[in-house]
Structure formats: structure tokens, C-alpha cells
Design a protein around this motif. Structure first.
Motif, mmCIF file in Angstrom:
data_model
loop_
_atom_site.group_PDB
_atom_site.id
_atom_site.type_symbol
_atom_site.label_atom_id
_atom_site.label_comp_id
_atom_site.label_asym_id
_atom_site.label_seq_id
_atom_site.Cartn_x
_atom_site.Cartn_y
_atom_site.Cartn_z
ATOM 1 N N THR A 153 0.712 -1.261 -0.616
ATOM 2 C CA THR A 153 -0.442 0.081 -0.210
ATOM 3 C C THR A 153 0.884 1.017 0.086
ATOM 4 O OG1 THR A 153 -0.249 -0.180 2.484
ATOM 5 C CG2 THR A 153 -1.736 -1.396 0.552
ATOM 6 N N ILE A 154 2.030 0.976 0.454
ATOM 7 C CA ILE A 154 2.793 2.458 0.687
ATOM 8 C C ILE A 154 3.835 2.817 -0.559
ATOM 9 C CG2 ILE A 154 2.646 2.074 2.947
ATOM 10 C CD1 ILE A 154 5.818 1.647 3.422
ATOM 11 N N ASP A 155 4.710 1.799 -1.744
ATOM 12 C CA ASP A 155 5.147 1.919 -2.632
ATOM 13 C C ASP A 155 4.630 3.081 -3.311
ATOM 14 O OD1 ASP A 155 7.872 1.799 -3.942
ATOM 15 O OD2 ASP A 155 6.751 0.203 -5.334
ATOM 16 N N PRO A 156 5.854 4.487 -3.793
ATOM 17 C CA PRO A 156 4.579 5.353 -5.203
ATOM 18 C C PRO A 156 3.932 4.336 -6.163
ATOM 19 C CG PRO A 156 6.559 5.973 -3.811
ATOM 20 C CD PRO A 156 6.861 4.610 -3.264
ATOM 21 N N LEU A 157 5.086 3.115 -7.020
ATOM 22 C CA LEU A 157 5.854 2.603 -8.009
ATOM 23 C C LEU A 157 4.507 1.620 -8.028
ATOM 24 C CD1 LEU A 157 8.662 2.348 -9.780
ATOM 25 C CD2 LEU A 157 6.629 3.345 -10.654
ATOM 26 N N GLN A 158 3.414 0.837 -6.326
ATOM 27 C CA GLN A 158 3.057 0.454 -6.362
ATOM 28 C C GLN A 158 3.595 -0.783 -6.134
ATOM 29 O OE1 GLN A 158 -0.364 2.522 -8.066
ATOM 30 N NE2 GLN A 158 -1.594 1.259 -6.356
ATOM 31 N N ASN A 167 12.707 0.207 -3.199
ATOM 32 C CA ASN A 167 11.761 -0.290 -1.906
ATOM 33 C C ASN A 167 11.809 -1.531 -1.888
ATOM 34 O OD1 ASN A 167 11.212 2.396 -0.673
ATOM 35 N ND2 ASN A 167 9.038 2.269 -1.962
ATOM 36 N N MET A 168 11.867 -2.366 -3.781
ATOM 37 C CA MET A 168 12.103 -3.737 -2.756
ATOM 38 C C MET A 168 13.689 -4.857 -2.875
ATOM 39 S SD MET A 168 8.592 -4.402 -5.837
ATOM 40 C CE MET A 168 8.204 -6.327 -5.395
ATOM 41 N N THR A 169 14.008 -4.052 -3.919
ATOM 42 C CA THR A 169 15.671 -3.899 -3.599
ATOM 43 C C THR A 169 16.703 -4.137 -2.513
ATOM 44 O OG1 THR A 169 16.103 -1.874 -5.628
ATOM 45 C CG2 THR A 169 15.882 -4.140 -6.591
ATOM 46 N N VAL A 170 16.747 -2.237 -2.275
ATOM 47 C CA VAL A 170 17.626 -1.578 -1.604
ATOM 48 C C VAL A 170 16.936 -2.399 0.490
ATOM 49 C CG1 VAL A 170 18.731 -0.561 -0.175
ATOM 50 C CG2 VAL A 170 18.558 -0.306 -2.443
ATOM 51 N N LEU A 256 20.996 -8.155 10.890
ATOM 52 C CA LEU A 256 20.926 -7.574 10.623
ATOM 53 C C LEU A 256 19.094 -6.695 10.533
ATOM 54 C CD1 LEU A 256 20.659 -5.978 7.580
ATOM 55 C CD2 LEU A 256 19.346 -7.542 6.683
ATOM 56 N N LYS A 257 19.232 -5.437 10.871
ATOM 57 C CA LYS A 257 18.229 -4.927 11.227
ATOM 58 C C LYS A 257 17.211 -4.389 10.603
ATOM 59 C CE LYS A 257 20.139 -5.401 16.272
ATOM 60 N NZ LYS A 257 20.079 -4.499 17.476
ATOM 61 N N ALA A 258 16.275 -4.242 10.459
ATOM 62 C CA ALA A 258 15.741 -3.562 9.075
ATOM 63 C C ALA A 258 14.265 -2.575 9.600
ATOM 64 C CB ALA A 258 15.706 -4.632 7.566
ATOM 65 N N TRP A 259 13.705 -1.877 8.891
ATOM 66 C CA TRP A 259 12.206 -1.536 8.903
ATOM 67 C C TRP A 259 11.923 -0.943 8.209
ATOM 68 C CZ3 TRP A 259 11.284 4.054 8.689
ATOM 69 C CH2 TRP A 259 12.645 4.703 9.049
ATOM 70 N N ASN A 260 10.608 -0.770 7.662
ATOM 71 C CA ASN A 260 9.977 0.110 7.133
ATOM 72 C C ASN A 260 8.933 1.057 7.386
ATOM 73 O OD1 ASN A 260 8.545 -1.776 6.801
ATOM 74 N ND2 ASN A 260 9.275 -1.906 3.605
ATOM 75 N N LEU A 261 8.371 2.492 6.190
ATOM 76 C CA LEU A 261 7.144 2.754 6.661
ATOM 77 C C LEU A 261 6.865 3.757 6.346
ATOM 78 C CD1 LEU A 261 5.575 3.546 9.454
ATOM 79 C CD2 LEU A 261 6.717 5.260 9.788
ATOM 80 N N GLY A 262 5.423 4.018 5.512
ATOM 81 C CA GLY A 262 5.144 4.712 4.729
ATOM 82 C C GLY A 262 3.315 4.975 4.932
ATOM 83 N N ALA A 273 1.927 8.856 -2.398
ATOM 84 C CA ALA A 273 2.228 8.234 -1.896
ATOM 85 C C ALA A 273 4.043 8.211 -1.406
ATOM 86 C CB ALA A 273 2.562 6.259 -2.502
ATOM 87 N N ALA A 274 3.999 7.850 -0.524
ATOM 88 C CA ALA A 274 5.425 8.080 0.950
ATOM 89 C C ALA A 274 6.583 7.317 1.712
ATOM 90 C CB ALA A 274 5.248 9.903 1.178
#
Length: 377
Positions: A153-158, A167-170, A256-262, A273-274
Motif C-alpha cells: 500500500t505504500i510504494d509510489p510505483l505500487q 523499495n524492493m531491492t534495497v 541485520l535489522k531493518a524497518w520500513n514505514l510509509g 505515496a511516500a
């Protein structure tokens, strides 16, 4: 009177504890319903599905695998809009509003007919589970990470152009570039899909809570190659927010610790979207690698068939004992739907590499242009 799955009330818990309690409550409800089911049930739905996506593309400063290069290349590429794949899924009613569900999905290169990853065969999913009428699910097997789920729901390119979308690769670690496997993935350099995973999803009104654990299955120690995380999403009246936090371990147990938010919002024929994502690995400053992705974009639907999307991604990388680097990537996408199953598309992309990220001898700026067709079945 409290049952075996009851959680005593002790005032308002912290957010992480509250999410865990919701997940445990959903798990108990699913298991309790399963224990009360009849012994036999008939299949309700069995579906063969897939996506064929092929396009011609010219790139300067990039290879056909979208890696930095010194020259130009023409190619017939699979998955410029969405990943080509096929799969089977099924649902069987068990009674009491509970279903047994399963899915097997394999990525493929539509231009050659070869599997996308070579091994494993069902690289994009292999799981079974239980699902109730409220959408609560318990799934076990190979599944996408919670970081990947949050991008829906949050990626600009969907999630278009998956092999090129930062957003997907990195951000979601499909190509983390860390040089060592993190998580039990079966694919080197890719932590997007995880083996031996248990994922619980609970829906409450506009909220969705998720928890996931992937076993490393290493003899003598449960930590190496394991992964665990929590996710939270909300969607109501055209506005959606989602985020996830997940940890992954390598064969030595290093994290490896990771998070995302949008956030995304749709008003009429415009979608905005952002998002932001961050990952870090390394035991102390002397060994760490830190990567960040920030994205912003908009989609304009000029007709019921046509969408125009503009998106910008900024990637920053910090590595111990090395200079900081990164890149900025602009992507323009046009999509025209000939039918519910068939669409035509065009894309243009521009990448500016920062501080030598592209490597010695490669162009400091890369451009690409592609035309393609997608069919869903």
C-alpha cells in the motif's frame, strides 16, 4: 473465568506487547476453531494463475539485469512492470467459518522460459494455512517478509519494476548487496522470501497486525539464519499507512535489522505515496553497513484505463572504512489497460550515481526506456 488463551489485564501495555497479545489471541481463536471441525471437507476453489510480462528495453549505463555498466544495451526483458510468474492456490471450507488454504508460486523469465531464480523451484511462495471469515490467517512455509508485505500500500510505483525498484531491492532486501546470506532464504543476497516461516495476520476493523518467525534450522543453535518481525497496517477512506520491523541473522548469528514505514492517500483520480526504509548490519561501528531509502511519488488516472506514475527514490549507503555513496532514481510509468487481464505500458528511468556507487569505469548517469505488454491469467 479465563480460558487457556486469556491474557490478564494489567493496564495499557506498550505497543509491541499490545500487538503480540492481539496476534496470540488471533492464533488461539484459529486453533480453537480448527479443533472443533468435522473430519472431512470438500474443495471449494482451486486456481491456476499467473502473470506474463515482457518488454523491449534500451539502457545506457545499465545491463539487462539493471546493474551499473560502461556502455549501452538493448534487451527483451521479463518483468518490467511486474514479475512474471505462475502458481496454484486453493481453498477448502472446514466448517465453522474456517478454511484451509495453500499456495505454490514460481517466478519465471518469460523471455526464456527459465525459472527466475533457478532454485528453489517455488521461489515466490510455498505454504499452507488456516483462514477465517474475518481474514485472520495462519500460514506456514516459504513466504514474503513483513517488509515486503508493507510495500503493498505504500510504494509510489505500487511495486512495479520489481528488479529495479529501490523499495524492493534495497528497502525490502531483495538485493541487499551485503555479501553474505541473511535469513533462511535459499537465494544468495535475497532476504525478501523466507523459508520455514510461520506468519500470523490478524484483522481488526481498519487495522492489520502481523507477526512472523522463520527458523534457521541450524544444528545446535536456533539463532543462525533465523528471522523474526512485527508489522502493522491501517487503511480507511482512501488513506493507508503500513510499516514493519524485522531482524535477520547470518550463518554466524550476526544480525541485520531493518524497518520500513510509509503512507499513501487516494483522492479522486490522484494517488500520493511516500515511504522510508532503513537497514543496518554489523557488530559495532568497525563492521557495520547502513542503507537508507526514501521515496515519494504520485499516480494520475486520466481515464478508467490509463495511469501515469512519477516516482523518485533516494538511496544512501554507509560502510565502515569506506566512503559514503548512493544514488537517486527517477522513474516514469504509463500503463494502459486493454482489459481486466491485458495491459500495455511504457517506462522511462534516470539514475544518478553518487560518490562512485556504480564502480570504476561505469557511467555516472544511467538512463533507460522500455515498452511492454502484460497478461494476467
Amino acid at each position: 473465568m479465563q480460558g487457556p488463551c486469556s491474557v490478564p489485564r494489567r493496564g495499557r501495555p506498550p505497543p509491541s506487547e499490545s500487538i503480540l497479545k492481539k496476534e496470540l489471541g488471533a492464533l488461539c481463536a484459529l486453533l480453537s476453531a480448527a479443533m472443533a471441525l468435522p473430519a472431512s471437507a470438500q474443495p471449494k476453489d482451486f486456481t491456476v494463475y499467473g502473470t506474463m510480462d515482457l518488454g523491449v528495453r534500451h539502457a545506457s549505463g545499465l545491463t539487462d539485469r539493471h546493474m551499473p555498466a560502461s556502455g549501452s544495451q538493448n534487451s527483451l526483458s521479463s518483468g518490467l512492470n511486474d514479475a512474471s510468474r505462475w502458481g496454484v492456490r486453493g481453498t477448502t471450507p472446514l466448517g465453522g467459518g474456517l478454511n484451509a488454504v495453500f499456495e505454490l508460486e514460481s517466478g519465471l523469465n518469460a523471455d526464456t522460459g527459465m525459472p527466475a531464480q533457478g532454485t528453489p523451484f517455488f521461489d515466490r511462495g510455498s505454504w499452507i494455512g488456516l483462514q477465517d471469515t474475518s481474514g485472520n490467517t495462519l500460514k506456514v512455509g516459504r513466504q514474503a517478509s513483513l517488509l515486503a508485505d508493507a510495500l503493498v500500500t505504500i510504494d509510489p510505483l505500487q511495486r512495479r519494476f520489481p528488479d529495479f525498484n529501490p523499495n524492493m531491492t534495497v528497502g525490502a532486501l531483495a538485493r541487499h548487496g551485503l555479501g553474505t546470506p541473511y535469513g533462511n532464504t535459499g537465494i544468495d543476497g535475497n532476504a525478501y522470501w523466507l523459508n520455514n516461516a510461520l506468519k500470523l495476520t490478524n484483522r481488526t476493523g481498519p487495522y492489520q497486525f502481523s507477526a512472523m518467525y522463520s527458523a534457521g534450522e541450524q544444528a545446535g543453535d536456533h539463532k543462525p539464519l533465523s528471522s523474526g518481525g512485527l508489522g502493522l497496517a491501517w487503511e480507511e477512506n482512501g488513506t493507508a499507512a503500513a510499516g514493519a520491523y524485522q531482524t535477520f541473522r547470518d550463518a554466524s548469528g550476526r544480525q541485520l535489522k531493518a524497518w520500513n514505514l510509509g503512507l499513501s492517500h487516494r483522492a479522486g483520480n490522484v494517488r500520493l505515496a511516500a515511504s522510508a526504509a532503513r537497514s543496518q548490519t554489523g557488530d559495532g561501528e568497525a563492521a557495520r553497513t547502513r542503507q537508507r531509502v526514501v521515496s515519494v511519488g504520485a499516480t494520475l488516472s486520466t481515464t478508467q484505463q490509463s495511469d501515469w506514475t512519477l516516482a523518485y527514490y533516494k538511496v544512501d549507503r554507509e560502510r565502515a572504512s569506506l566512503a559514503n555513496d548512493g544514488y537517486g532514481r527517477f522513474v516514469a510509468f504509463y500503463e494502459y489497460r486493454l482489459s481486466m487481464r491485458t495491459r500495455l505500458y511504457a517506462e522511462f528511468d534516470l539514475t544518478n550515481w553518487d560518490d562512485g556507487y556504480q564502480g570504476a569505469g561505469n557511467k555516472s548517469r544511467a538512463t533507460g526506456f522500455g515498452l511492454g505488454m502484460q497478461y494476467r491469467f
